[in-house]
Design an enzyme around this catalytic site. Structure first.
Site, mmCIF file in Angstrom:
data_model
loop_
_atom_site.group_PDB
_atom_site.id
_atom_site.type_symbol
_atom_site.label_atom_id
_atom_site.label_comp_id
_atom_site.label_asym_id
_atom_site.label_seq_id
_atom_site.Cartn_x
_atom_site.Cartn_y
_atom_site.Cartn_z
ATOM 1 N N ASP A 1 0.814 -1.225 0.000
ATOM 2 C CA ASP A 1 0.000 0.000 0.000
ATOM 3 C C ASP A 1 0.844 1.270 0.000
ATOM 4 O O ASP A 1 0.445 2.298 0.552
ATOM 5 C CB ASP A 1 -0.970 0.008 1.200
ATOM 6 C CG ASP A 1 -1.826 -1.239 1.230
ATOM 7 O OD1 ASP A 1 -2.169 -1.727 0.141
ATOM 8 O OD2 ASP A 1 -2.143 -1.717 2.328
ATOM 9 N N LYS B 1 1.813 2.003 -5.206
ATOM 10 C CA LYS B 1 2.310 1.388 -6.450
ATOM 11 C C LYS B 1 1.365 1.691 -7.609
ATOM 12 O O LYS B 1 1.804 1.903 -8.732
ATOM 13 C CB LYS B 1 2.446 -0.136 -6.278
ATOM 14 C CG LYS B 1 3.453 -0.537 -5.227
ATOM 15 C CD LYS B 1 3.515 -2.039 -5.032
ATOM 16 C CE LYS B 1 2.294 -2.616 -4.385
ATOM 17 N NZ LYS B 1 2.077 -2.203 -2.981
ATOM 18 N N GLY C 1 -4.657 -4.276 -3.703
ATOM 19 C CA GLY C 1 -5.633 -3.204 -3.910
ATOM 20 C C GLY C 1 -4.857 -1.960 -4.296
ATOM 21 O O GLY C 1 -4.162 -1.392 -3.468
ATOM 22 N N HIS C 2 -4.909 -1.596 -5.566
ATOM 23 C CA HIS C 2 -4.116 -0.460 -6.056
ATOM 24 C C HIS C 2 -5.052 0.675 -6.444
ATOM 25 O O HIS C 2 -5.999 0.478 -7.207
ATOM 26 C CB HIS C 2 -3.271 -0.882 -7.269
ATOM 27 C CG HIS C 2 -2.241 -1.914 -6.921
ATOM 28 N ND1 HIS C 2 -1.346 -2.417 -7.831
ATOM 29 C CD2 HIS C 2 -1.942 -2.531 -5.750
ATOM 30 C CE1 HIS C 2 -0.561 -3.299 -7.239
ATOM 31 N NE2 HIS C 2 -0.913 -3.396 -5.970
ATOM 32 N N GLN D 1 1.804 -6.453 -3.425
ATOM 33 C CA GLN D 1 2.346 -6.676 -2.090
ATOM 34 C C GLN D 1 3.668 -5.905 -1.979
ATOM 35 O O GLN D 1 3.782 -4.847 -2.561
ATOM 36 C CB GLN D 1 2.495 -8.176 -1.770
ATOM 37 C CG GLN D 1 1.159 -8.878 -1.595
ATOM 38 C CD GLN D 1 0.395 -9.117 -2.886
ATOM 39 O OE1 GLN D 1 0.902 -9.711 -3.825
ATOM 40 N NE2 GLN D 1 -0.833 -8.668 -2.952
#
Ligand code: GDP
Ligand code: IMO
Ligand code: MG
Length: 427
Positions: free
Chosen positions: A13, A16, A42-43, A225
């Site tokens: 987080d 990215k 989750g981007h 990640q």
């Protein structure tokens, strides 16, 4: 600059999604590729004030003209793939093309069941997974009991593989976890539900990407990640089950290491972590609460609160080492406006001994206490700054100190979630 890797330098987080989107739109990027993890990621991307989240799909899908690739190292939930695709298309009709590796492993419904029951069984020792079936799917891959995307195109082979995979799992579910055994036919039916829609997207992505690189096209590898969640180099066992470091890009895409020109580590100006596991600079006081609140530190995938702490130079230098970072992209500097002093962890104290490098054992890492240097803070809102020189002097000094202490040049700085809220420090 044909092959660029973007990856997380902390516990995930870091931003990215924003870094990938920024490069995908400012440079001419032909391919954006995911090589590890699955929809545990989750981007977030903010385009003209509108917020988009991707989980399994590479963020490049949002850039028309860019081909989004799901590499062989990814674990794919097929229903999630189409849910996400349809959800994004409803908001933004013009998406990039999507290609999925025939060799990527498939998350079956029972992987998710096992992920959840295992966590429950572990009790207070749980990893705090996203519950998406990631660990059990990689487990089956390594145990040679996995199902690959190509297997979905041959029902007979698929049925045999599901049978083999469930043989032991059904014993475990019924006898250890007191759950109902899973029916092979039902699993096969669920896995085949989207097969006609999937078929035209599937290709040999290693060949595709190598040919693209041979033609001099630009390929961006979007990490998921992060280094400290990597199955080998992270805080094992409190990690994800894939290779999130730069090395994982080669195996997860089927390209050689000599192809990679630049490795950008995305790093927050402080630190966050979701799930269980050690975190030396974690704060349990009002500063932690303030970082959480100003930073909006809530997980994009699971909605869990992120644990917050100060920037950790030992982690940054470790990430530089295990990934061979060429640059850092420092995000969320704007969150730090309004502290008199900003502590930065420069080393650890473990049982009375100073450690400048990551300790060799996880037991030591669990006992690591941060040694802080206190840098001067600033009060101005910096979210409107667009060049490094516009930053208040103490914010400039903070960035320069992190660059020096972390030992890697800081290429860009984020001062807000928007694409345009970025300062390029070194071009
Ligand atoms: P990822 O998983 O590494 O892509 O990061 P996430 O999207 O899970 O979390 C990063 C969060 O920080 C998202 O809400 C982003 O919109 C936000 N973000 C990214 N860069 C910045 C920045 O420079 N400043 C601020 N305030 N928010 C940012
Ligand atoms: P992005 O790509 C932050 C964490 C989980 C848990 C551990 C194992 O958005 O940075 P898993 O479901 O992977 O088996 O969970 O890893 N985790 C993440 N934390 N960001 C992520 O992705 C994460 N993906 C997994 O919280 O601690
Ligand atoms: Mg995230």
């Amino acid at each position: 600059m044909p092959a660029i890797v973007i990856l997380g330098a902390q516990w995930g987080d870091e931003g990215k999604g924003k870094a990938t989107d920024l490069l995908a739109t400012t440079d001419t990027i032909d391919y954006v590729v995911r090589t590890s993890g699955g929809h545990n990621a989750g981007h977030t991307i903010v385009i003209d004030g509108e917020r988009f989240a991707t989980h399994l799909l590479p963020t490049g899908i949002l850039t028309p003209g860019c081909t989004a690739v799901i590499g062989n190292g990814v674990v794919v939930s097929v229903p999630q793939l189409f849910n996400e695709l349809d959800g994004l298309r409803a908001k933004r009709p013009e998406l990039g093309e999507l290609v999925v590796s025939a060799s990527a492993h498939v998350i079956a419904p029972y992987h998710q069941t096992i992920d959840k029951v295992t966590e429950r069984f572990l009790g207070h020792n749980k990893i705090g997974t996203t519950g998406r079936g990631i660990g059990p799917t990689y487990g089956d891959k390594v145990n040679r009991l996995g199902i690959r995307v190509a297997d979905l195109f041959d029902e007979k082979i698929l049925t045999e593989k599901v049978e083999a995979s469930l043989e032991v799992k059904n014993q475990l579910l019924a006898k250890v976890y007191n759950r109902r055994a899973v029916e092979v036919d039902q699993v096969v039916e669920e896995l085949l539900a989207y097969v006609d829609r999937l078929r035209p997207l599937v290709a040999d992505t290693s060949l595709l990407l190598n040919q693209a690189l041979d033609r001099g096209e630009t390929v961006l590898f979007e990490g998921a990640q992060a280094t400290m969640l990597d199955v080998d180099h992270g805080t094992y066992p409190f990690v994800t089950s894939s290779s999130a470091v730069a090395g994982g890009v080669c195996t997860g895409a089927g390209i050689g290491p000599t192809r990679i020109d630049r490795v950008i580590g995305v790093i927050k100006a402080y630190t966050t972590r979701v799930g269980s596991g050690p975190f030396p600079t974690e704060l349990f006081d009002e500063d932690g609460e303030k970082l959480w609140k100003i930073g909006g530190e809530v997980g994009v995938s699971t909605g869990r609160d992120r644990r917050c702490g100060w920037y950790d130079v030992v982690v940054a230098r470790y990430a530089a080492r295990v990934n061979g970072l060429t640059d850092l992209f420092l995000t969320k500097l704007d969150v730090l406006s309004s502290w008199e002093k900003v502590p930065v962890c420069v080393a650890y104290e473990i049982d009375g001994v100073r450690h400048d490098e990551m300790p060799m054992t996880q037991t030591d890492f669990h006992h690591a206490k941060p040694i802080y240097e206190h840098l001067d803070g600033w009060w101005e809102d910096i979210s409107g700054c667009r060049t490094f020189d516009e930053l208040p002097t103490n914010a400039q000094r903070y960035v320069q100190a992190l660059e020096e202490l972390s030992g890697t040049r800081i290429w860009g700085v984020g001062v807000g979630p928007g694409r345009e809220q970025t300062l390029v420090v070194h071009d």
